[in-house]
Design an enzyme around this catalytic site. Structure first.
Site, PDB file in Angstrom:
ATOM      1  CG  ASP A  79     -21.143  77.608 -47.057  1.00  0.00           C
ATOM      2  OD1 ASP A  79     -21.009  76.729 -47.573  1.00  0.00           O
ATOM      3  OD2 ASP A  79     -20.310  78.484 -46.584  1.00  0.00           O
ATOM      4  CD  GLU A 146     -17.308  77.349 -51.868  1.00  0.00           C
ATOM      5  OE1 GLU A 146     -16.488  77.343 -52.774  1.00  0.00           O
ATOM      6  OE2 GLU A 146     -18.057  78.397 -51.557  1.00  0.00           O
TER       7      GLU A 146
END
Length: 487
Positions: A79, A146
């Site tokens: 991400d 994350e």
């Protein structure tokens, strides 16, 4: 697909990086990029595992002659932080990034680039794709979410991993080997909204032009936070003007220093001139205070139409202003053991408002657990004293520096062999997934490295092409060097 990066070296890395950038992959929208990685593995007959939160593990047997070398995990996250300039028409849910090359830098036009951490994904895929690169038994791990609390790493079934060495590629400075990081959490203060009818002259207040940046790695630079400046401005206004607050918002991500904030206020007609004087004085103060570290800070105070309608009660507004002004911000303590290292900090990243409440969101970080919880308690106490509701989540542990590390020694030796100088070994104030992996797999020997990436989490993000090549060559040399070790 565009070919903006064609011709760049290493070709495999930049090929996969461009493909990744064509797939929307902001936090919370990672299924497509996760599926892309799974398809990549299946096309090459590699063992692959994908879990319910879209983490991906791809395994590749050792190169001939390296079967007895210890296994290695290469790790990055799928991400990215989605930030864009206000004047850019872009939908992170649907649009691929608009890449551009400027000299030695790659950037995305008007948005974040996602070099954090797309470059790790690209490197991992390039290594898996190239059978000419010598390597020990390899496990390439791509985690999710994350940037919003490390939920992927939190939910990862680590029994799927066998290697005892991990190279995390989620750092942003070439020549630096990270061997420890801060822990952290995300917290929310919710102040109930109570409303009244009010009339006067409407003004739009906007604070903009700030540099922003990563709330961990750049918190020590002293850059302004637009949400905090808005609190100062509104408090200064409240001392001499009886205004009503209609709306307020600021920032976009808890882990990005807020670059802009907006408010709508309503002022009695006979106090408008005084209000304008106060706002102009605040603007001058901000420009003076931040002339060196945030020189483009701008305050606008635009007079609109006559307003008659709903606004927060004076009591509700004062509670919001109190939190904006008085909650701590920035560096809270420095490490006494490692000079120059920020030990604890917090960032008021986001302020939002709806018909029921005003919500403030912080990213809290510390390499000392007790200080993290002290900051959490301060925020909770202040919020609850004002009648608000306080919650926190996304708690992740610090990654403690190990006094002995075979992987760190190997990384230092390999760097010296390649570049003729010693790398810097350090711990950082940002949070890395290594902290969670260290908690789940205490035997794991880990380092974090990466190429030069500037201004991450902002639309000014830049990835160095030459540094990417050197870092990729360095990773490949380290993998080959594992042949020196025996299981």
């Amino acid at each position: 697909m565009s070919n903006v990066l064609s011709g760049l070296n290493p070709s495999g890395v930049f090929h996969f990086f461009e493909e990744i950038c064509g797939i929307p992959h902001g936090s919370g929208n990672v299924k497509a990029i996760s599926d892309y990685c799974v398809a990549f593995a299946k096309e090459r007959d590699l063992e692959v595992y994908q879990d319910e939160v879209y983490n991906v593990i791809i395994k590749k047997p050792a190169s001939p002659g390296m079967e007895t070398a210890p296994g290695v995990i290469l790790q990055g996250h799928l991400d990215m932080v989605c930030e864009k300039n206000a004047d850019v028409d872009f939908d992170f849910e649907k649009d691929g990034l608009r890449l551009a090359v400027d000299g030695d830098d790659i950037h995305a036009q008007g948005t974040t680039l996602g070099g954090d951490d797309g470059i790790a994904v690209a490197m991992g895929l390039a290594i898996l794709d190239d059978d000419s690169i010598p390597h020990p038994p390899l496990e390439v791990l791509f985690t999710t979410e994350e940037e919003t609390g490390m939920d992927g790493a939190q939910n990862l079934d680590c029994s799927k991993l066998n290697a005892q060495y991990m190279i995390n590629i989620d750092s942003e400075e070439e020549g630096v080997i990270t061997a420890g990081c801060a822990g952290g959490l995300k917290s929310h203060a919710v102040i109930p909204a109570q409303w009244m009818e009010y009339s006067g002259t409407e003004y739009a207040v906007e604070i903009s032009g700030l540099l922003g940046g990563h709330s961990g790695t750049e918190i020590h630079l002293g850059r302004a936070n637009a949400n905090k400046l808005m609190g100062r401005l509104l408090f200064a206004l409240s001392k001499d003007v009886e205004f009503a607050l209609v709306h307020i918002q600021g920032g976009a991500k808890d882990n990005a220093i807020a670059r802009d904030a907006k408010a709508v206020v309503v002022i009695p007609q006979d106090q408008c001139h005084k209000a304008e004087e106060i706002v102009n004085a605040c603007a001058a103060d901000f420009q003076n205070e931040y002339r060196a570290c945030d020189p483009k800070v701008t305050v606008s105070f635009s007079k609109k139409e006559t307003y008659k309608g709903r606004a927060l009660t004076f009591s509700s507004a004062q509670k919001v202003i109190y939190l904006l002004l008085n909650t701590p911000y920035g560096v809270q303590s420095m490490s006494a053991e490692l000079p120059g290292l920020v030990e604890s900090s917090l960032n008021l990243g986001v302020v939002t408002m709806d018909q029921d409440s005003v919500t403030l969101t912080w990213a809290v970080r510390s390499s000392v657990s007790s200080r993290k919880w002290l900051i959490n308690d301060q925020l909770m106490y202040m919020t609850e004293m004002l009648g608000g509701t306080y919650t926190y989540g996304g708690d992740y542990p610090a990654w403690a520096y190990r006094s002995k590390s075979l992987l760190r020694d190997l990384a230092v030796d390999t760097y010296e062999e390649m570049f003729g100088k010693k790398p810097q070994v350090c711990t950082i104030h940002a949070g890395l997934e290594c902290g969670l992996f260290a908690e789940k797999m205490p035997q794991e020997d880990m380092i974090s490295i990466g190429p030069d990436i500037k201004d991450i989490h902002t639309p000014g993000e830049r990835l160095s092409i030459s540094s990417t090549k050197r870092t990729f060559d360095y990773v490949c040399r380290m993998l080959k060097s594992f042949g020196r070790l025996s299981q």
